[in-house]
Design an enzyme around this catalytic site. Structure first.
Site, PDB file in Angstrom:
ATOM      1  N   ASP A 129       0.834  -1.190   0.000  1.00  0.00           N
ATOM      2  CA  ASP A 129       0.000   0.000   0.000  1.00  0.00           C
ATOM      3  C   ASP A 129       0.873   1.246   0.000  1.00  0.00           C
ATOM      4  O   ASP A 129       1.856   1.329   0.750  1.00  0.00           O
ATOM      5  CB  ASP A 129      -0.896  -0.033   1.247  1.00  0.00           C
ATOM      6  N   GLU A 176       1.635  -0.415  -5.120  1.00  0.00           N
ATOM      7  CA  GLU A 176       0.692   0.645  -5.426  1.00  0.00           C
ATOM      8  C   GLU A 176       1.566   1.894  -5.565  1.00  0.00           C
ATOM      9  O   GLU A 176       2.003   2.465  -4.560  1.00  0.00           O
ATOM     10  CB  GLU A 176      -0.332   0.832  -4.306  1.00  0.00           C
TER      11      GLU A 176
END
Length: 683
Positions: free
Chosen positions: A338, A374
């Site tokens: 993330d 990401e």
């Protein structure tokens, strides 16, 4: 009386041996560190022992006779000066950053705050509201891993709880649990679709933010980490962390890999006004990035209050130790990071030579697992799509937005669409990476579901309690004529067709395809495009009897079968004009090469192209019509047979086309034809 003495300063955490347990923590600026032992209830502190300090900033203690299952915590004493970023407060019981399990639950109270108000030390003891670290002896994972190559990988992003919470054929005690994911009926569903990997939303132990609890909401997604080694406890049936390994092993036995969505960019401790529950209390300035001139001000590249200081060797070691633990002991096959840009940001900005990336690259364990970034955050220079080094893969939001815009009917999209469906060479080829470095997706947990993309043009996040201000405002979506639910059969037929159009594009694109859970059953979140706090039927998949017979499930199954049949989609490299095996050709409506002027026509909202494999003697013809009008298209020459054979169509009313002349392509539809050497059957 316990027998204790100086322990091993290199074994961070609680390490079990035949003689007892070695306890070790890192607290370089502390004046004293106490190990606190608790009874089995976790309520009563039964012993408090001073630890031994070592060079390098670690503290250790070996306790003879201590064993797995014992409960403990730490109290760290040192200077308190909030203005200087020093937050030592021995009144706070701290969770071991390396604990593999804990007992009890975290309960919000003012006792957790190091200061009330900021600058004034809070004398309240928080032990009654804290979970207790638990000594754990766990064996390494012994299952056989599927080891699926990237060119055969199909990712299913799902939430542990939401995937099975409403599944009627999963036993009620397993619904919403790791063991629910492990149930044969759920695994069979994944196999039926053709999925090769599940990407689980965060399973590191996390807590609810206080601002959510005051509104009666919960952190559903889990991006609020409490500890990086412990599986989230509410997903367990019998409070046994080995249930996670059972899930992994059963998925592996079915040939399905497990990828974890991990959050190493921030923690649940928040900013200066957040709680002190672990890292802050051991050494705030080691674990978090702060402004050099204002050490009490946290750098907030996450939007969540703090940013972990991955550039610090101790924090980097913590991250690497956590990753290796989940691979070696829990059996996982890879990670999706993330806000990964944060992990590779140094003082001068993002660097693909950052110590974090280099450490993983040379690690004999982590360099062999699946690594997905990401590639963006909200910090300076935060958007870094295409800049990560091999062997990293990256979520490709440009692919997502371009495909959405094309099917919505936007003008001037064709050139970029062609680039995206053939692997985004403009993003990845510059540093010797190929099309399989792109994780292609139309929807994920963050944003509209695929059904909602066809049913809502505006976000509807009122239930989140933020007056609909949260979430993205531009979703490149369409509602097919009515905002939200419709009983009109024509609108519903169009919505189904549009979902199929997007899926056909996804699975017939070069790159690694990913779908979000529920795509195959037209899951809706009622227009909520930021359902992070909706731990309810908004997010939980609405399983029905014989859900595997949903038309989208069959459609995905057919697309994946076709994808596996044609080698172009497993090819590791980009196709250029000089390629001796593969060729891509673009055509206009008269089956002539698409001219530069036609590529740039704003109103051209359709695309016709072939992908040819000379070695295997196979070719695909793909026609995408996103316009509001039907098209007359002449089919180009069929390379390996006397005709094109129709394979798949998304038209609401499929027709029998005249394959050797012009094809009537209905509005908002996609068509696939095949030409295979030796195949002379008519479609």
């Amino acid at each position: 009386m316990l027998t204790s003495y100086r322990g091993n300063p290199h074994l961070l955490g609680a390490t079990v041996s035949d003689k007892g347990v070695n306890f070790c923590v890192y607290a370089p600026k502390a004046k004293r560190v106490n190990l606190c032992l608790f009874d089995k209830s976790g309520h009563s502190e039964v012993n408090r022992l001073g630890m031994f300090r070592h060079e390098g900033g670690t503290w250790s203690l070996f306790i003879e006779g201590a064993k797995a299952g014992d409960l403990y915590g730490y109290r760290v004493d040192g200077d308190y000066n909030a203005e200087k970023g020093l937050l030592f407060n021995s009144n706070k019981l701290l969770l071991d950053p390396y604990c593999k399990d804990f007992f009890g639950e975290f309960t919000w109270s003012e006792r957790h705050f190091c200061h009330l108000p900021v600058g004034h030390l809070n004398p309240s003891d928080n032990a009654c509201d804290m979970p207790k670290s638990k000594v754990t002896a766990i064996e390494k994972y012994q299952g056989t891993r599927p080891n699926i190559p990237w060119n055969k990988t199909v990712i299913y992003e799902c939430h542990v709880k939401g995937a099975t919470m409403r599944h009627p054929d999963v036993p009620s005690k397993y619904q919403g649990k790791y063991l629910g994911i492990a149930e044969p009926v759920f695994i069979d569903h994944l196999k039926h679709i053709g999925v090769t990997a599940v990407e689980l939303l965060p399973v590191h132990a996390f807590i609810n933010e206080q601002f959510l609890t005051t509104k009666g909401l919960k952190n559903y997604w889990g991006y609020n980490t409490l500890n990086f080694f412990t599986p989230h406890k509410s997903y367990l049936v019998n409070d046994d962390i080995n249930e996670f390994k059972v899930m992994v092993e059963r998925l592996h036995q079915a040939g399905i890999e497990v990828i974890l969505d991990v959050v190493f960019n921030h923690t649940a401790e928040g900013g200066i006004d957040g709680p002190t529950i672990s890292f802050k209390g051991f050494d705030n300035l080691t674990y978090y990035s702060t402004l050099p001139s204002k050490p009490h001000v946290y750098i907030n590249d996450t939007g969540c209050g703090n940013t972990m200081n991955i550039s610090n060797p101790t924090v980097l070691r913590l991250v690497l130790d956590s990753l290796r633990y989940w691979v070696e002991y829990m059996g996982v096959d890879g990670f999706r990071f993330d806000l990964a840009t944060i992990l590779a940001r140094q003082a001068s900005g993002f660097s693909n030579q950052h110590a974090f990336l280099q450490a993983i690259h040379q690690d004999p364990i982590l360099s062999k697992v699946k690594l997905i970034a990401e590639p963006w955050d909200i910090g300076p220079g935060g958007y870094q799509l295409g800049q990560f080094p091999s062997p990293w893969r990256e979520w490709n939001d440009k692919y997502r937005d371009t495909v959405r815009r094309f099917w919505r009917g936007d003008e001037g999209v064709l050139p970029e669409l062609a680039m995206r469906i053939h692997g985004s060479s403009d993003l990845f080829e510059h540093n010797l990476r190929g099309p399989l470095n792109s994780i292609n997706f139309i929807t994920s947990h963050d944003g509209f579901s695929l059904f909602d993309w066809t049913a809502y043009e505006q976000k509807h996040n009122e239930a989140n309690g933020e007056a609909n201000r949260d979430g993205h405002s531009e979703n490149y979506s369409l509602n097919c004529g009515v905002e939200g639910f419709s009983a009109d059969p024509q609108i519903n037929e169009l919505r189904l067709s549009m979902q199929k159009n997007a899926l056909l594009t996804l699975f017939l694109s070069k790159g690694v395809p990913m779908i979000s859970a529920g795509t195959e059953m037209a899951h809706t979140q009622n227009g909520n495009n930021n359902a992070y706090c909706q731990d309810n039927c908004t997010s939980w998949l609405a399983w029905k009897n014989h859900q595997q017979h949903h038309p989208l499930t069959f459609f995905i199954q057919d697309l994946l079968a076709l994808r596996r049949q044609f080698a172009a989609f497993s090819h590791l490299f980009y196709v250029h004009d000089s390629d001796s095996r593969f060729a891509v050709n673009w055509f206009n409506e008269q089956a002539k090469p698409l001219s530069p002027e036609q590529w740039r026509e704003p109103g051209r909202k359709w695309l016709s192209y072939t992908i040819t494999d000379q070695q295997l003697g196979q070719s695909l013809l793909i026609i995408l019509n996103a316009s509001d009008n039907a098209l007359q298209i002449k089919l180009p020459f069929s390379a390996f047979s006397s005709h094109w054979q129709q394979a798949i169509s998304t038209a609401v009313e499929p027709q029998k086309p005249e394959l050797d002349s012009y094809l009537q392509v209905p509005a908002k539809s996609a068509w696939i034809f095949t030409s295979i050497k030796g195949d002379e059957k008519h479609g």
